[in-house]
Design a protein around this motif. Structure first.
Motif, short mmCIF file in Angstrom:
data_model
loop_
_atom_site.label_atom_id
_atom_site.label_comp_id
_atom_site.label_asym_id
_atom_site.label_seq_id
_atom_site.Cartn_x
_atom_site.Cartn_y
_atom_site.Cartn_z
N VAL A 180 18.36 2.52 -1.31
CA VAL A 180 17.43 1.59 -1.51
C VAL A 180 16.14 2.16 -2.31
O VAL A 180 15.45 3.32 -1.93
N LYS A 181 15.52 1.18 -2.99
CA LYS A 181 14.64 1.54 -4.06
C LYS A 181 13.07 1.41 -3.33
O LYS A 181 13.24 0.39 -2.48
N PHE A 182 12.02 1.99 -3.89
CA PHE A 182 10.88 1.71 -3.25
C PHE A 182 9.77 1.35 -4.54
O PHE A 182 9.96 2.07 -5.55
N ARG A 183 9.05 0.50 -4.33
CA ARG A 183 7.81 0.54 -5.22
C ARG A 183 6.70 0.08 -4.70
O ARG A 183 6.49 -0.67 -3.53
N PHE A 184 5.39 0.69 -5.11
CA PHE A 184 3.99 0.48 -4.37
C PHE A 184 3.14 -0.30 -5.13
O PHE A 184 3.05 0.37 -6.37
N LEU A 185 2.50 -1.24 -5.00
CA LEU A 185 1.75 -2.05 -5.70
C LEU A 185 0.30 -1.42 -5.64
O LEU A 185 -0.27 -1.65 -6.71
N ASP A 186 -0.31 -0.86 -4.81
CA ASP A 186 -1.73 -0.27 -4.70
C ASP A 186 -1.32 1.17 -4.27
O ASP A 186 -1.71 1.40 -2.83
N ASP A 187 -1.21 2.42 -4.68
CA ASP A 187 -1.42 3.75 -4.56
C ASP A 187 -2.64 4.22 -4.26
O ASP A 187 -3.61 4.51 -4.99
N ARG A 188 -2.95 4.28 -2.90
CA ARG A 188 -4.43 4.55 -2.51
C ARG A 188 -4.70 6.18 -2.37
O ARG A 188 -5.54 6.62 -2.12
N LEU A 189 -3.66 6.80 -2.64
CA LEU A 189 -3.62 8.35 -2.60
C LEU A 189 -4.04 8.81 -4.10
O LEU A 189 -4.51 9.66 -4.19
N ASN A 190 -3.36 8.14 -4.72
CA ASN A 190 -3.67 8.56 -6.42
C ASN A 190 -4.24 7.43 -7.19
O ASN A 190 -3.20 6.92 -8.21
N PRO A 191 -5.18 6.75 -6.92
CA PRO A 191 -5.72 5.60 -7.72
C PRO A 191 -5.97 5.78 -9.09
O PRO A 191 -6.58 6.62 -9.50
N SER A 192 -5.49 4.53 -9.57
CA SER A 192 -5.98 4.56 -11.23
C SER A 192 -7.28 4.78 -11.57
O SER A 192 -8.00 4.12 -10.85
N LEU B 89 0.67 -1.14 -0.06
CA LEU B 89 -0.05 -0.04 -0.10
C LEU B 89 1.01 1.27 -0.03
O LEU B 89 1.95 1.16 0.43
N LYS B 90 0.10 2.03 -0.39
CA LYS B 90 0.72 3.61 -0.41
C LYS B 90 -0.29 4.58 0.32
O LYS B 90 -1.43 4.72 -0.75
N GLU B 91 -0.21 4.99 1.39
CA GLU B 91 -1.34 5.82 2.04
C GLU B 91 -0.69 7.07 2.55
O GLU B 91 -1.62 7.69 3.47
N ALA B 92 0.56 7.10 2.36
CA ALA B 92 0.97 8.67 2.76
C ALA B 92 2.17 9.18 1.52
O ALA B 92 2.69 8.24 0.79
N GLU B 93 2.20 10.43 1.66
CA GLU B 93 3.07 11.08 0.46
C GLU B 93 4.71 10.76 0.60
O GLU B 93 5.36 10.68 -0.13
N GLU B 94 5.03 10.80 1.89
CA GLU B 94 6.27 10.77 2.40
C GLU B 94 6.31 9.68 3.56
O GLU B 94 5.60 9.45 4.33
N PRO B 95 7.67 9.24 3.71
CA PRO B 95 7.84 8.18 4.67
C PRO B 95 7.86 8.84 6.08
O PRO B 95 8.37 9.82 6.24
#
Length: 437
Positions: free
Chosen positions: A85-97, A71-77
């Motif tokens: 370290v790289k980051f990947r988000f599978l479900d961006d709930r802030l900007n849903p497609s 999940l991505k539920e915040a803009e910043e960590p």
């Protein structure tokens, strides 16, 4: 009908295994160069996230590391991150497609996660699809998961060419029975299962009918913190954690009524947020502890807050491997903790580098806190030895254990692993006196 269903299931399993074998024939050789770590919510706050960031930073010295957040539920960590370290988000709930398939599947409950998984409500069919696609897209490298639901999905879906490592941050015995049953049969597919405590390692050894290729304990390392060690001159006790019932802050506040009556010049600060926050604030008001117990909210700079205190208190009902104890030790605080067998009991030696209290006994907790307040020499002795204990959890010390694990798993895959000889025991003379044996 049942016989037909069994035949259909058996055929599906054979097709699945055949597909995996075909993928294996075209897969690159095993490798530990790429390490991917599955997390529920990388930009959230919590002990697991903090320890994963710490591990990822260490591994990024020699490996290509990516944290894959469901999940991505915040803009910043919430916690600082290592730029390597790289980051990947599978479900961006802030900007849903605007994908209609996503809109539909997001409304349906998960089929991949067990309903007893504590974060089940955070998953849905869309996260199932995204997670499955990601795991099945990998044909080499290392994939690590960090909670039971993700470990189970990884064991079920990962292709044979991927080195899989399950990491457990909570004790096996605290898992729901259906989760434990799934663990028994799926974890054997993992290349390695890493526990944080000796007690949990023992439970897995006794419980799993068939073990992963490697079952090992690697505790968390002390994360980097700002500032210096505490001076122990502040009349402040501190606690840190998510405000849930399991953390026992309601018991700590009750205990502090006794502490405040004996030592009104001392203050308790509880850092964190969560569903129990409003209840705890009301409890403070009802107990007349306003000004004596503070709830400042969460903090991303734990080190700075620990440095301003003299005592750290852990009041949890049970813990896996509480990072806050390690952090408090590294800051040189005197520690008072409930005696939870799967964490504090292994980390703290009673009367040496902390005090252990019988769980869920508010009066005993208050008595131990008062003892540390009233005996300054005890407070300083506990704090000094806690600093020594913290050195054994240094990031380089713990990191070398991960290096050794990855090297062993790769050697097992490439057929070059040589089992080390057992340590030699020198026989002792039966005639030797006891002092020389």
């Amino acid at each position: 009908m049942r016989a037909l269903a069994r035949k259909g299931k058996s055929a599906a399993v054979r097709l699945y295994r055949g597909y995996n074998r075909r993928k294996m024939r075209n897969a690159p050789p095993p490798s530990t160069q790429q390490v991917r770590i599955l997390l529920l919510h990388a930009y959230g706050m919590g002990g697991t996230i903090r320890t994963v960031f710490n591990l990822a930073s260490y591994l990024a010295r020699e490996h290509d590391v990516e944290i894959v957040s469901i999940l991505k539920e915040a803009e910043e960590p919430f916690f600082p991150i290592d730029p390597r370290v790289k980051f990947r988000f599978l479900d961006d709930r802030l900007n849903p497609s605007p994908d209609p398939l996503r809109a539909m599947l997001s409304k349906l409950p998960s089929k991949l996660m067990p309903k007893e998984e504590t974060a089940y409500h955070r998953f849905n069919l869309w996260t199932d699809l995204k997670l499955t696609r990601f795991i099945r897209s990998l044909d080499t490298g290392v994939l690590m998961a960090t909670r039971p639901g993700l470990n189970l999905a990884m064991a079920q879906l990962a292709l044979p060419g991927v080195i899989t490592i399950g990491q457990e941050h909570v004790a096996l015995r605290t898992q729901a029975e259906p989760i434990q049953e799934l663990i028994k049969w799926r974890y054997r597919r993992l290349d390695a299962l890493v526990t944080l405590t000796k007690a949990d390692l023992r439970d897995y050894r006794e419980t799993l009918p068939k073990k992963p290729r490697k079952l090992v304990r690697i505790p968390n390392a002390v994360p980097p913190m700002t500032g210096d060690v505490a001076k122990l001159d502040a009349k402040v006790a501190i606690a840190v954690g998510r405000m849930t019932r399991i953390k026992g802050f309601h018991r700590l506040i009750t205990a502090w009524e006794t502490v405040a009556a004996a030592h009104p010049d001392w203050k308790l600060r509880i850092f964190g947020a969560g569903p129990q926050e409003d209840n705890l604030r009301q409890q403070i008001i009802d107990a007349g502890l306003e000004g004596k117990v503070e709830l400042p909210g969460p903090t991303s700079d734990v080190g700075a807050e620990l440095e301003k205190a003299s005592i750290y208190v852990l009041s949890s009902r049970h813990e896996g491997f509480p990072m806050t104890i390690l952090e408090a030790m590294a800051k040189g605080l005197a520690i008072v903790s409930f005696n939870s067998p799967h964490g504090p009991k292994e980390m703290i030696t009673h009367e040496v580098d902390g005090l252990l209290v019988k769980p869920r006994t508010n009066a005993n907790l208050a008595e131990s806190i008062n003892r540390v307040i009233e005996d300054e020499q005890l407070r300083r002795d506990l704090a000094s030895r806690a600093l020594e204990t913290a050195h054994t959890y240094d990031v380089d010390v713990i990191g070398q254990k991960w290096d050794a694990l990855l090297a062993e798993l790769l050697a097992r895959r490439t057929g070059t692993y040589v089992k080390p000889d057992p340590p030699q025991v020198t026989p002792q003379s039966p005639s030797a006196p006891p002092a020389q044996r």
